[in-house]
Design a protein around this motif. Sequence first.
Motif, PDB file in Angstrom:
ATOM      1  N   ASP A 102      57.469  92.296  30.533  1.00  0.00           N
ATOM      2  CA  ASP A 102      58.140  91.866  31.950  1.00  0.00           C
ATOM      3  C   ASP A 102      57.583  93.045  32.275  1.00  0.00           C
ATOM      4  O   ASP A 102      58.745  93.514  32.305  1.00  0.00           O
ATOM      5  CB  ASP A 102      59.062  90.359  31.936  1.00  0.00           C
ATOM      6  CG  ASP A 102      59.331  90.065  33.226  1.00  0.00           C
ATOM      7  OD1 ASP A 102      59.489  90.743  34.138  1.00  0.00           O
ATOM      8  OD2 ASP A 102      58.697  88.522  33.228  1.00  0.00           O
ATOM      9  N   LEU A 103      56.644  93.215  33.506  1.00  0.00           N
ATOM     10  CA  LEU A 103      56.994  94.227  34.858  1.00  0.00           C
ATOM     11  C   LEU A 103      58.441  94.320  35.516  1.00  0.00           C
ATOM     12  O   LEU A 103      59.135  95.047  35.659  1.00  0.00           O
ATOM     13  CB  LEU A 103      55.961  94.041  35.862  1.00  0.00           C
ATOM     14  CG  LEU A 103      55.971  95.263  36.908  1.00  0.00           C
ATOM     15  CD1 LEU A 103      56.722  96.257  36.456  1.00  0.00           C
ATOM     16  CD2 LEU A 103      54.491  94.771  37.051  1.00  0.00           C
ATOM     17  N   ASP A 104      58.317  93.103  35.515  1.00  0.00           N
ATOM     18  CA  ASP A 104      60.078  92.252  36.580  1.00  0.00           C
ATOM     19  C   ASP A 104      61.099  92.734  35.815  1.00  0.00           C
ATOM     20  O   ASP A 104      62.364  93.787  36.483  1.00  0.00           O
ATOM     21  CB  ASP A 104      60.324  91.176  37.270  1.00  0.00           C
ATOM     22  CG  ASP A 104      58.927  90.737  38.085  1.00  0.00           C
ATOM     23  OD1 ASP A 104      58.114  91.854  39.059  1.00  0.00           O
ATOM     24  OD2 ASP A 104      58.851  89.220  38.047  1.00  0.00           O
ATOM     25  N   LYS A 105      61.525  92.472  34.717  1.00  0.00           N
ATOM     26  CA  LYS A 105      62.646  92.910  33.344  1.00  0.00           C
ATOM     27  C   LYS A 105      62.635  94.603  33.823  1.00  0.00           C
ATOM     28  O   LYS A 105      63.979  94.969  33.688  1.00  0.00           O
ATOM     29  CB  LYS A 105      62.273  92.581  31.979  1.00  0.00           C
ATOM     30  CG  LYS A 105      62.695  90.216  32.400  1.00  0.00           C
ATOM     31  CD  LYS A 105      62.712  90.124  31.086  1.00  0.00           C
ATOM     32  CE  LYS A 105      63.209  89.025  31.049  1.00  0.00           C
ATOM     33  NZ  LYS A 105      63.159  88.003  29.708  1.00  0.00           N
ATOM     34  N   LEU A 106      61.559  95.167  33.473  1.00  0.00           N
ATOM     35  CA  LEU A 106      60.970  96.726  33.044  1.00  0.00           C
ATOM     36  C   LEU A 106      61.873  97.572  34.130  1.00  0.00           C
ATOM     37  O   LEU A 106      62.654  98.121  34.241  1.00  0.00           O
ATOM     38  CB  LEU A 106      59.574  97.477  33.389  1.00  0.00           C
ATOM     39  CG  LEU A 106      59.481  98.860  33.738  1.00  0.00           C
ATOM     40  CD1 LEU A 106      61.173  99.083  32.259  1.00  0.00           C
ATOM     41  CD2 LEU A 106      58.374  99.551  33.361  1.00  0.00           C
ATOM     42  N   MET A 107      61.417  96.591  35.398  1.00  0.00           N
ATOM     43  CA  MET A 107      61.931  97.167  36.925  1.00  0.00           C
ATOM     44  C   MET A 107      63.708  97.036  36.560  1.00  0.00           C
ATOM     45  O   MET A 107      63.702  97.797  36.692  1.00  0.00           O
ATOM     46  CB  MET A 107      61.085  96.854  38.372  1.00  0.00           C
ATOM     47  CG  MET A 107      59.681  97.545  38.147  1.00  0.00           C
ATOM     48  SD  MET A 107      59.570  98.477  37.912  1.00  0.00           S
ATOM     49  CE  MET A 107      59.031  99.191  39.681  1.00  0.00           C
ATOM     50  N   GLY A 112      69.586  99.238  36.981  1.00  0.00           N
ATOM     51  CA  GLY A 112      70.405  98.516  36.472  1.00  0.00           C
ATOM     52  C   GLY A 112      71.440  97.115  36.366  1.00  0.00           C
ATOM     53  O   GLY A 112      72.359  97.083  36.496  1.00  0.00           O
ATOM     54  N   LYS A 113      69.935  96.476  36.750  1.00  0.00           N
ATOM     55  CA  LYS A 113      70.635  94.758  36.787  1.00  0.00           C
ATOM     56  C   LYS A 113      70.444  93.947  35.568  1.00  0.00           C
ATOM     57  O   LYS A 113      69.275  94.098  34.712  1.00  0.00           O
ATOM     58  CB  LYS A 113      69.556  94.487  38.047  1.00  0.00           C
ATOM     59  CG  LYS A 113      69.148  94.961  39.401  1.00  0.00           C
ATOM     60  CD  LYS A 113      68.148  94.304  39.933  1.00  0.00           C
ATOM     61  CE  LYS A 113      68.549  95.614  41.435  1.00  0.00           C
ATOM     62  NZ  LYS A 113      69.896  94.657  41.840  1.00  0.00           N
ATOM     63  N   ALA A 114      71.970  92.766  36.047  1.00  0.00           N
ATOM     64  CA  ALA A 114      71.363  91.755  34.893  1.00  0.00           C
ATOM     65  C   ALA A 114      69.785  91.563  34.175  1.00  0.00           C
ATOM     66  O   ALA A 114      70.436  90.798  33.585  1.00  0.00           O
ATOM     67  CB  ALA A 114      72.581  91.285  34.946  1.00  0.00           C
ATOM     68  N   THR A 115      69.263  91.241  35.257  1.00  0.00           N
ATOM     69  CA  THR A 115      68.220  90.417  34.594  1.00  0.00           C
ATOM     70  C   THR A 115      66.815  91.192  34.142  1.00  0.00           C
ATOM     71  O   THR A 115      66.108  91.228  33.792  1.00  0.00           O
ATOM     72  CB  THR A 115      67.208  89.620  35.592  1.00  0.00           C
ATOM     73  OG1 THR A 115      66.934  91.000  36.830  1.00  0.00           O
ATOM     74  CG2 THR A 115      68.194  89.112  36.812  1.00  0.00           C
ATOM     75  N   GLY A 116      67.431  92.110  33.969  1.00  0.00           N
ATOM     76  CA  GLY A 116      66.758  94.051  33.059  1.00  0.00           C
ATOM     77  C   GLY A 116      66.623  93.424  31.564  1.00  0.00           C
ATOM     78  O   GLY A 116      66.563  92.349  30.899  1.00  0.00           O
ATOM     79  N   ALA A 117      65.573  93.854  31.224  1.00  0.00           N
ATOM     80  CA  ALA A 117      65.030  93.931  30.041  1.00  0.00           C
ATOM     81  C   ALA A 117      66.361  93.357  28.558  1.00  0.00           C
ATOM     82  O   ALA A 117      66.038  92.723  27.558  1.00  0.00           O
ATOM     83  CB  ALA A 117      63.945  94.769  29.328  1.00  0.00           C
ATOM     84  N   MET A 121      71.786  97.341  30.794  1.00  0.00           N
ATOM     85  CA  MET A 121      72.811  97.977  30.522  1.00  0.00           C
ATOM     86  C   MET A 121      72.100  99.023  29.508  1.00  0.00           C
ATOM     87  O   MET A 121      72.367 100.440  29.218  1.00  0.00           O
ATOM     88  CB  MET A 121      73.453  97.333  29.496  1.00  0.00           C
ATOM     89  CG  MET A 121      74.683  95.992  29.193  1.00  0.00           C
ATOM     90  SD  MET A 121      75.677  96.618  30.878  1.00  0.00           S
ATOM     91  CE  MET A 121      76.985  96.613  29.273  1.00  0.00           C
ATOM     92  N   GLY A 122      71.197  99.259  29.434  1.00  0.00           N
ATOM     93  CA  GLY A 122      70.340 100.318  28.513  1.00  0.00           C
ATOM     94  C   GLY A 122      69.034 101.153  29.312  1.00  0.00           C
ATOM     95  O   GLY A 122      69.552 102.538  29.107  1.00  0.00           O
ATOM     96  N   GLY A 123      69.164 101.008  30.577  1.00  0.00           N
ATOM     97  CA  GLY A 123      68.506 101.616  31.683  1.00  0.00           C
ATOM     98  C   GLY A 123      66.955 102.017  31.009  1.00  0.00           C
ATOM     99  O   GLY A 123      66.679 101.561  30.183  1.00  0.00           O
ATOM    100  N   SER A 124      65.904 102.786  31.446  1.00  0.00           N
ATOM    101  CA  SER A 124      64.983 103.149  31.233  1.00  0.00           C
ATOM    102  C   SER A 124      64.814 103.442  29.295  1.00  0.00           C
ATOM    103  O   SER A 124      63.063 102.943  29.444  1.00  0.00           O
ATOM    104  CB  SER A 124      64.464 104.475  31.326  1.00  0.00           C
ATOM    105  OG  SER A 124      62.628 105.162  31.834  1.00  0.00           O
ATOM    106  N   MET A 125      65.234 103.958  28.836  1.00  0.00           N
ATOM    107  CA  MET A 125      65.213 104.409  27.640  1.00  0.00           C
ATOM    108  C   MET A 125      65.449 103.904  26.568  1.00  0.00           C
ATOM    109  O   MET A 125      65.476 104.096  25.309  1.00  0.00           O
ATOM    110  CB  MET A 125      65.673 106.146  27.863  1.00  0.00           C
ATOM    111  CG  MET A 125      65.117 106.954  27.866  1.00  0.00           C
ATOM    112  SD  MET A 125      66.007 108.199  27.446  1.00  0.00           S
ATOM    113  CE  MET A 125      67.106 108.759  28.757  1.00  0.00           C
TER     114      MET A 125
END
Length: 182
Positions: A102-107, A112-117, A121-125
Amino acid sequence: MSKPNCPDSLGALAISSEYRHAPDITGFSREALFHFLETMSTIREAERAIAQLVIDGYVKCPCHLTIGQEAIATGVSSKLNPSDYVFGNHRSHGHYLALGSDLDKLMAEVLGKATGASNGMGGSMHLISPETGFLGSVPIVAGTIPIATGAGLAAKMNGKQQVAVSYFGDGATEEGGFHESM
């Protein structure tokens, strides 16, 4: 004796006209080729957007882009199944997206949003998308090579028709984890 990195030591690679022919795309359907192009374009545009977010100060985590490496992730992912095991490195936005994650989850993760992959909590890496087979990325050079080796061995021992992929760069080949896994 020629000096390293000089054109005369590159042999055929120094003759750019040798590598200007069209790629052989026979055997690929029109739909598959368009899918490859769409995937590579999505990765490139996502990376450009992330780069701009970093420049504009919205992204606070370190971001290592995969611009220029879109075809690798796209080609490898085109042959994988969601049940296969894929592990990334510090430049895994493309690996994540090429699997259909999911692209939205990546962004959201990069921001740093709770809806992220990784719940922001993990950031880009530190990305994950188990539903597409992407079981994680880490910033540790060569860190996922032993994990992928173990996942592949487990699949073999369990008689499953799965493969394990670990993406890594040339710097990882000097790490102990790489040599131990080989």
